[in-house]
Design a protein around this motif. Structure first.
Motif, short mmCIF file in Angstrom:
data_model
loop_
_atom_site.label_atom_id
_atom_site.label_comp_id
_atom_site.label_asym_id
_atom_site.label_seq_id
_atom_site.Cartn_x
_atom_site.Cartn_y
_atom_site.Cartn_z
N GLY A 30 19.62 3.80 -36.70
CA GLY A 30 20.71 4.16 -37.61
C GLY A 30 20.50 3.69 -39.03
O GLY A 30 19.47 3.15 -39.39
N CYS A 31 21.52 3.91 -39.81
CA CYS A 31 21.43 3.64 -41.23
C CYS A 31 21.74 2.17 -41.53
O CYS A 31 22.38 1.49 -40.78
CB CYS A 31 22.41 4.53 -41.97
SG CYS A 31 24.11 4.32 -41.44
N GLN B 197 30.21 5.19 -43.40
CA GLN B 197 28.79 5.50 -43.62
C GLN B 197 28.12 5.88 -42.30
O GLN B 197 27.31 6.80 -42.25
CB GLN B 197 28.08 4.30 -44.26
CG GLN B 197 26.66 4.59 -44.65
CD GLN B 197 26.56 5.64 -45.75
OE1 GLN B 197 27.41 5.71 -46.63
NE2 GLN B 197 25.54 6.44 -45.71
N TYR B 198 28.46 5.19 -41.22
CA TYR B 198 27.88 5.51 -39.92
C TYR B 198 28.27 6.92 -39.49
O TYR B 198 27.49 7.62 -38.85
CB TYR B 198 28.33 4.53 -38.85
CG TYR B 198 27.89 3.09 -39.07
CD1 TYR B 198 26.87 2.75 -39.95
CD2 TYR B 198 28.52 2.07 -38.37
CE1 TYR B 198 26.48 1.44 -40.13
CE2 TYR B 198 28.13 0.75 -38.55
CZ TYR B 198 27.11 0.44 -39.42
OH TYR B 198 26.73 -0.86 -39.59
N LYS C 214 28.48 9.44 -41.26
CA LYS C 214 27.64 10.42 -41.94
C LYS C 214 26.29 10.59 -41.25
O LYS C 214 25.56 11.54 -41.55
CB LYS C 214 27.41 9.99 -43.39
CG LYS C 214 28.68 10.01 -44.21
CD LYS C 214 28.43 9.49 -45.61
CE LYS C 214 29.73 9.42 -46.39
NZ LYS C 214 29.53 8.84 -47.73
N ASN C 215 25.96 9.69 -40.35
CA ASN C 215 24.69 9.75 -39.62
C ASN C 215 24.90 10.56 -38.35
O ASN C 215 25.63 10.14 -37.45
CB ASN C 215 24.22 8.34 -39.28
CG ASN C 215 22.90 8.30 -38.57
OD1 ASN C 215 22.60 9.16 -37.75
ND2 ASN C 215 22.11 7.30 -38.88
N ASN D 229 23.19 10.91 -35.75
CA ASN D 229 22.82 10.20 -34.53
C ASN D 229 23.92 9.25 -34.08
O ASN D 229 24.01 8.92 -32.91
CB ASN D 229 21.53 9.40 -34.74
CG ASN D 229 20.33 10.28 -34.90
OD1 ASN D 229 20.22 11.33 -34.27
ND2 ASN D 229 19.42 9.88 -35.78
N GLN E 293 27.44 9.52 -35.27
CA GLN E 293 28.80 10.05 -35.30
C GLN E 293 29.30 10.54 -33.96
O GLN E 293 30.48 10.41 -33.66
CB GLN E 293 28.95 11.13 -36.37
CG GLN E 293 28.22 12.40 -36.09
CD GLN E 293 28.39 13.42 -37.20
OE1 GLN E 293 28.34 14.58 -36.90
NE2 GLN E 293 28.57 13.04 -38.44
#
Length: 92
Positions: free
Chosen positions: A18-19, A62-63, A65-66, A68, A70
């Motif tokens: 993840g980010c 922010q998560y 937007k990912n 993988n 969401q």
């Protein structure tokens, strides 16, 4: 039981990939791994899960937007975990 283990492992792998975002909190989706069991199996969240969820709350938008991450964060069980922990997801 093996399927549940694989699902938890898949979430952990996605969280690792993840980010990483820099905000007031140290955003690291791997920090939410204590919540994986509660999210995939609808078990009650542990106190550690709730603490980590509250720590990572500034990072959740922010998560989301990912792609993988969401699908797990938007799941009904994830919302139940957040509500049980007294830390509902922010509207982003």
């Amino acid at each position: 039981m093996k399927g549940g283990y694989i699902a938890v492992l898949a979430i952990v792998v996605l969280l690792v990939e993840g980010c990483h975002v820099t905000t007031g909190a140290t955003c690291n989706p791997m920090e939410l791994s204590p919540c994986a069991s509660a999210i995939v199996s609808a078990k009650p969240p542990t106190p550690i899960c709730c603490r980590k969820l509250k720590e990572q709350k500034p990072c959740l938008c922010q998560y989301l937007k990912n792609p993988n991450l969401q699908k797990f964060i938007k799941s009904p069980n994830a919302n139940k975990v957040a509500a049980t922990c007294g830390s509902p997801f922010p509207s982003c």
